[in-house]
Structures are given as structure tokens and as C-alpha cells.
Design a protein around this motif. Structure first.
Motif, short mmCIF file in Angstrom:
data_model
loop_
_atom_site.label_atom_id
_atom_site.label_comp_id
_atom_site.label_asym_id
_atom_site.label_seq_id
_atom_site.Cartn_x
_atom_site.Cartn_y
_atom_site.Cartn_z
N ASN A 1 -2.20 0.62 16.65
CA ASN A 1 -2.14 2.00 16.17
C ASN A 1 -3.49 2.69 16.10
O ASN A 1 -3.74 3.47 15.19
CB ASN A 1 -1.46 2.08 14.80
N ALA B 1 1.56 6.56 10.02
CA ALA B 1 1.40 5.45 9.09
C ALA B 1 -0.05 4.95 9.10
O ALA B 1 -0.65 4.68 8.06
CB ALA B 1 2.36 4.31 9.45
N ALA B 2 -0.62 4.86 10.33
CA ALA B 2 -2.01 4.39 10.43
C ALA B 2 -2.95 5.35 9.72
O ALA B 2 -3.85 4.93 8.98
CB ALA B 2 -2.40 4.25 11.90
N ALA B 3 -2.74 6.64 9.93
CA ALA B 3 -3.63 7.63 9.30
C ALA B 3 -3.49 7.61 7.78
O ALA B 3 -4.48 7.60 7.05
CB ALA B 3 -3.31 9.02 9.85
N ARG B 4 -2.24 7.59 7.31
CA ARG B 4 -2.02 7.60 5.87
C ARG B 4 -2.52 6.32 5.22
O ARG B 4 -3.02 6.32 4.10
CB ARG B 4 -0.54 7.81 5.54
N SER B 5 -2.38 5.20 5.94
CA SER B 5 -2.79 3.93 5.35
C SER B 5 -4.30 3.86 5.17
O SER B 5 -4.81 3.04 4.42
CB SER B 5 -2.31 2.75 6.20
N LEU B 6 -5.03 4.74 5.88
CA LEU B 6 -6.49 4.78 5.70
C LEU B 6 -6.87 5.69 4.53
O LEU B 6 -8.06 5.93 4.29
CB LEU B 6 -7.15 5.29 6.98
N GLY B 7 -5.88 6.22 3.84
CA GLY B 7 -6.17 7.05 2.68
C GLY B 7 -6.28 8.53 2.99
O GLY B 7 -6.64 9.33 2.13
N LEU B 8 -5.98 8.91 4.25
CA LEU B 8 -5.99 10.34 4.57
C LEU B 8 -4.76 11.00 3.94
O LEU B 8 -3.70 10.39 3.84
CB LEU B 8 -5.98 10.55 6.09
N THR B 9 -4.93 12.27 3.53
CA THR B 9 -3.79 12.99 2.96
C THR B 9 -2.83 13.39 4.07
O THR B 9 -3.16 13.28 5.26
CB THR B 9 -4.26 14.27 2.25
N TYR C 1 -6.00 15.86 11.93
CA TYR C 1 -6.91 15.07 12.77
C TYR C 1 -6.19 14.12 13.70
O TYR C 1 -6.73 13.73 14.73
CB TYR C 1 -7.89 14.29 11.90
N VAL C 2 -4.97 13.72 13.35
CA VAL C 2 -4.31 12.67 14.13
C VAL C 2 -3.07 13.19 14.86
O VAL C 2 -2.93 13.01 16.06
CB VAL C 2 -3.94 11.47 13.22
N ASN D 1 -3.39 8.17 -2.17
CA ASN D 1 -4.51 8.28 -1.22
C ASN D 1 -5.73 7.51 -1.71
O ASN D 1 -6.41 6.85 -0.94
CB ASN D 1 -4.86 9.74 -0.98
N ARG E 1 -4.95 3.74 -1.25
CA ARG E 1 -5.00 3.25 0.13
C ARG E 1 -6.43 3.11 0.64
O ARG E 1 -6.68 2.39 1.59
CB ARG E 1 -4.20 4.17 1.04
N LYS E 2 -7.36 3.83 0.01
CA LYS E 2 -8.75 3.67 0.42
C LYS E 2 -9.27 2.29 0.04
O LYS E 2 -10.25 1.81 0.59
CB LYS E 2 -9.61 4.77 -0.22
N GLN F 1 -4.48 16.02 6.21
CA GLN F 1 -5.55 15.45 7.04
C GLN F 1 -4.97 14.66 8.21
O GLN F 1 -5.47 14.75 9.33
CB GLN F 1 -6.45 14.53 6.20
N PHE G 1 -6.04 5.62 17.22
CA PHE G 1 -5.75 7.01 17.58
C PHE G 1 -6.19 7.21 19.03
O PHE G 1 -7.38 7.16 19.33
CB PHE G 1 -6.47 7.96 16.64
N SER H 1 4.14 5.54 13.85
CA SER H 1 3.11 4.57 13.50
C SER H 1 1.72 5.22 13.45
O SER H 1 0.84 4.73 12.75
CB SER H 1 3.10 3.42 14.51
N GLN H 2 1.56 6.32 14.18
CA GLN H 2 0.28 7.03 14.12
C GLN H 2 0.08 7.64 12.74
O GLN H 2 -1.00 7.62 12.17
CB GLN H 2 0.24 8.12 15.19
N HIS I 1 -6.47 9.67 21.04
CA HIS I 1 -7.24 10.84 21.47
C HIS I 1 -8.67 10.80 20.93
O HIS I 1 -9.41 11.76 21.09
CB HIS I 1 -6.54 12.11 20.99
N PHE J 1 -1.98 -3.25 11.78
CA PHE J 1 -0.60 -3.39 12.27
C PHE J 1 -0.54 -4.21 13.54
O PHE J 1 -1.53 -4.35 14.27
CB PHE J 1 -0.01 -2.00 12.56
N PRO K 1 -3.48 17.14 17.05
CA PRO K 1 -4.23 17.08 18.31
C PRO K 1 -3.46 16.37 19.42
O PRO K 1 -3.49 16.80 20.58
CB PRO K 1 -5.50 16.30 17.94
N ASN L 1 0.83 -1.21 0.00
CA ASN L 1 0.00 0.00 0.00
C ASN L 1 0.86 1.26 0.00
O ASN L 1 0.43 2.33 0.40
CB ASN L 1 -1.00 -0.01 1.15
#
Lengths: 248, 238
Positions: A89, B136-144, B151-152, A75, A78-79, B147, A91, B133-134, A93, A85, B155, A50
Motif C-alpha cells: 500500500n 487505510a494506509a493513509a489513515r493508519s499513518l495518522g493523517l486525518t 494528499y493520497v 489520529n 495512529r501516530k 489529509q 502511494f 487500502s490506500q 503517485h 500491510f 491526486p 489501531n
């Protein structure tokens, strides 16, 4: 062409070559398990699929879309490809519900109501609907990992990559995660798993690949790999794993 | 006995204290105004600069270099020299807009320029402290990239840096007194006037009390945040 098509992929970290001329085909609705020692390249291969890692050499095509020609919209890609993992991982917060709905809302533009509805339905399926408004640190490792899987599923991926997702879990929490993966496999999800759970690989995999020092040394149906491995290195590895499982 | 009387008269004379209070208070309102405006500006600008400095890729190199040059310059230069540059230099340019601002505005600009450099570093440390890894997790979900930051990463980073950030704000609040050197009629400057009229130093005590009164709550609040977080993290370790 199969759903996932990998040809001659090589990857270096500095001067260390971590993937050597990897070829891999995964037909749609198939489950492929990558086994091998730590550092054999399983995770790196998944991360290349990915594009979390840059592919230096070779060709990857997923769902008819070439990933390695430099023109791909990462992007958008990856969707369609979910990854989970070893360390969950999530989030920290955000609540469970926010974790699951973030990417559908911001990445796919789904409304809050619809994404939450869908997220709750997914959470209900894994029995965690009552945890929707909890923060991840209030959940057990197994629960967190199942939420991480659901978070990836909420994007409606066509391919799931699971990177040793039970390796960080207490033994008694492993099965709840594997049950979910088993269910996914049953529903026809195309998946590639890096795993140390040999029994599970044997059960769900259509094909098992043994990685050794960045090469796919041997691949075949699980019955053959686990019962009659051709390569001495594979036999050695499986014997070591079996030994470790006995000790545990 | 005589010495004690002298000390009391010079620093603790009650009559001077009550007499100087309204004057110094009038000046202190300018301090308050400057600190609030500067703090809001610093919060926004420093975050922008920290994000600029963290931009990936070779294309963003000039922007990163610019952000580094900025923080190097303003962290390295004494605030009093920045004050002379801005407060005396800009009016001297005799340009239409930037040379005709009020002296208080120049004071706010000085404080904002200097503290943006400090707070940029605080934000940057916070952003870098969020595990890769945070992202990586965000980007792997397709967020730019943006973004994922919005958001990740940011904050989480902001939550972590609130204590050091408030520390810098204590510094900023006190440094509002320094811009009196360019002629801002704030508490310290008015205290100086009153001091020469009264022939004692009581007016400085008045100013000091005002500063302390707003600093103490902020310091206790920071302590409280640190303690709460430590408790929570210790709880998580079990």
C-alpha cells in the motif's frame, strides 16, 4: 499494565463473528506472533488495535491509553502505532521519499528538510537510499515492503503491527524483509505480527498465539507452541503448514 | 449542374465565408470566454461536490443528500431549460444583484450549473476507483480524513479521470452555443444573423470550423493521455 492490553474483544462482520472474546497482553519491547489459518481473525485483530476496524465489544489499552471508551483521538493514536500491510500500500503517485515524509510532515508538522533528512537516514539503513526519488512501481516487492516499513517507522511509533507482510512476496524476496523485522525486534521495538513464516516466528517471538475461528486457542513461548502444542487444532494447523513447506 | 451550384452557394460560398468570418469570430470570442470561465469553475465546484458526496458518517447525511439532489436535478434537466430558468428567470426576479448580471454571465452560470453535475460524477467515479487500502494506509499513518483525501486519494483519482473529464469539456465547449437561446451574442447567434443577411448558410460553416478547431486539439490530447496510460499499465503488467 502491559504495553498492549486486550480484554474480551469481539467483532462481527454482519452476522459473522470474526473475533470472539480475545484476551492478549504484550509487554513493552516484546514481539508477539499471531499464527493461524486465513480467516482466523489475525488481520482483523491487528486492524482493531489501531482502530482501522471498529471494536464492538471489549477493551483495548495501548501505552496506558484506552482505545475503546469512545474518547480516543484516533489520529493521535495512529501516530504512535505503525501498521504495515500485506499489499505494501505505498502511494503510487509519490516517490519513495515523498511516501516516507508525507505523514511526518502533515501529521507531525516536521519541516520538509528535517523529515527528508530522517527519511534518507532510514532508507540508508535499509540500503535503499538510491531509490529515494523513484516511484514505487520501479521497485521490487521486497523493496516496496521495506519502504512501507520505513514509512511507518518515520512516525516514530512505539508499537508496530505487521500484517502478513511477506505473504505477497516472491520467496527469494522474503528474507530481505524479515531481516529488517529481525533488526527492529533486536532494537527493542514492541511488535505484533500476523505471519505464516513459522521459522521466523519461532526465532523472533517472545510469545506465539494460535488463532482459530476468531479465538486465541492457545498461546505460549514459541518453543512450547511449535514443539509441544497442547491443542489438537494447533497440532493440525502446524502439521498442515509443515506439509505445505515441504511441498514448496 | 444547377443543383451542385446551389449547394456550393448555400454552404461553401467563398465570398460569404471571408465576409462572415470577422463577425462570427467576434461572437466566438464570447464562446471562448464562457468556456474558459465555466471550465475553471466546474473543475473546482465539481470536486467540492464530489468530496461532499463522499463524506462518511451519519452527520454528513444531509450534505450527501444535497449533493445527490443537485446532480440528479442538473443531469436530468435539458440544458436549454436550465438556460431559460437562469437567463430569463433571474432577470425577471428584479432582485438587486442576481437580476442585473450581464447576459454572458448568465450563460456562464448555466454552463457551470449543468456541467458541474456531470463532472461531479466523473470525480466521484475516480475517487471510488482508488482502492480502499490506500485510504487505510493513509489513515493508519495518522493523517486525518481530509489529509488522506487531499494528499493520497484525490491526486490519484484526478489522474485517472482526466480523459473522461476532458470529454465532458468538449461537450461544454459545444454547449456554449446553446446559451444563445437566452440572447448571448456568441458565434452561433451571430452566424444566424449573417445567414439571414447573406441568404445562405455559409456563416454556420464558419462557426462550425471555429468550434472544430478548438475541439480537435483537445480530443487528440485526450487520446494521447489514454494511450500513454494504457502503455504504462501494460508495461506494469509484466
Amino acid at each position: 499494565m502491559p504495553f498492549v492490553h486486550v480484554r474480551g474483544v469481539s467483532k462481527w462482520f454482519g452476522s459473522l463473528q470474526v473475533l470472539k472474546q480475545i484476551d492478549l497482553d504484550v509487554p513493552e519491547h516484546n514481539v508477539v506472533c499471531l499464527i493461524g489459518a486465513s480467516g482466523s481473525g489475525k488481520s482483523t485483530l491487528l486492524r482493531c488495535l489501531n482502530l482501522l476496524e471498529h471494536v464492538e465489544e471489549g477493551e483495548i489499552v495501548v501505552d496506558g491509553q484506552p482505545l475503546t471508551n469512545g474518547k480516543v483521538d484516533v489520529n493521535a493514536l495512529r501516530k504512535k502505532i505503525g501498521i504495515v500491510f500485506q499489499a505494501y500500500n505505498l502511494f503510487p503517485h509519490m516517490t519513495v521519499l515523498q511516501n516516507v515524509t508525507l505523514a511526518p510532515r502533515k501529521g507531525l508538522g516536521v519541516s520538509r528538510e528535517r523529515s527528508e533528512e530522517y527519511a534518507r537516514a532510514l532508507l540508508r539503513r535499509i540500503g535503499l537510499e538510491d531509490k529515494a526519488d523513484e516511484y514505487p512501481d520501479r521497485l521490487s516487492g521486497g523493496q516496496q515492503q521495506r519502504v512501507a516499513i520505513v514509512r511507518a517507522l518515520a512516525m516514530g511509533p512505539k508499537l508496530m503491527l505487521l500484517d502478513e507482510i511477506t505473504s505477497a512476496l516472491d520467496p527469494q524476496l522474503v528474507s530481505e524483509v524479515l531481516n529488517l523485522v529481525r533488526e527492529l525486534a533486536g532494537s527493542g521495538m514492541t511488535m505484533i505480527l500476523a505471519t505464516h513464516e513459522m521459522g521466523f516466528a519461532r526465532e523472533v517471538a517472545d510469545k506465539v498465539c494460535f488463532l482459530d475461528a476468531g479465538c486465541i486457542l492457545e498461546e505460549g513461548p514459541p518453543a512450547q507452541i511449535f514443539s509441544a502444542p497442547r491443542e489438537p487444532r494447533t497440532r493440525e494447523f502446524l502439521a498442515r503448514v509443515l506439509e505445505a513447506e515441504k511441498l514448496a | 449542374m444547377h443543383a451542385l451550384h446551389q449547394v456550393l452557394h448555400a454552404f461553401f460560398d467563398l465570398h460569404s465565408f471571408t465576409q462572415d468570418m470577422p463577425d462570427v469570430w467576434a461572437g466566438f470570442q464570447i464562446n471562448l470566454k464562457m468556456m474558459v470561465i465555466a471550465e475553471v469553475l466546474v473543475l473546482v465546484l465539481a470536486l467540492a461536490l464530489a468530496l461532499l458526496r463522499g463524506l462518511p458518517g451519519p452527520a454528513a447525511k444531509p450534505l450527501r443528500a444535497l449533493a445527490i439532489a443537485y446532480t440528479d436535478f442538473f443531469r436530468g434537466t435539458p440544458i436549454i431549460i436550465v438556460a431559460y430558468f437562469i437567463g430569463l428567470g433571474l432577470p425577471g426576479l428584479q432582485l438587486n444583484f442576481i437580476s442585473t448580471l450581464s447576459i454572458t454571465t448568465y450563460g456562464v452560470i448555466v454552463l457551470t450549473l449543468v456541467y458541474t453535475a456531470y463532472v461531479t460524477e466523473v470525480y466521484r467515479a475516480g475517487i471510488e476507483s482508488v482502492h480502499p487500502s490506500q485510504r487505510a494506509a493513509a489513515r493508519s499513518l495518522g493523517l486525518t480524513y481530509m489529509q488522506a483525501m487531499r494528499y493520497v486519494i484525490v491526486p490519484q483519482a484526478v489522474r485517472r479521470v482526466i480523459p473522461p473529464l476532458l470529454n465532458d469539456f468538449v461537450g461544454l465547449q459545444k454547449d456554449t452555443a446553446l446559451v444563445s437561446v437566452i440572447g448571448v451574442g456568441e458565434a452561433a447567434a451571430l452566424a444566424q444573423n449573417a445567414s439571414s443577411i447573406d441568404g445562405n448558410f455559409v456563416s454556420y460553416l464558419v462557426a462550425a470550423v471555429f468550434f472544430i478547431l478548438i475541439t480537435i486539439p483537445l480530443a487528440r490530447f485526450t487520446d494521447h493521455l489514454v494511450a500513454t496510460r494504457e502503455r504504462r499499465e501494460r508495461a506494469q503488467a509484466f
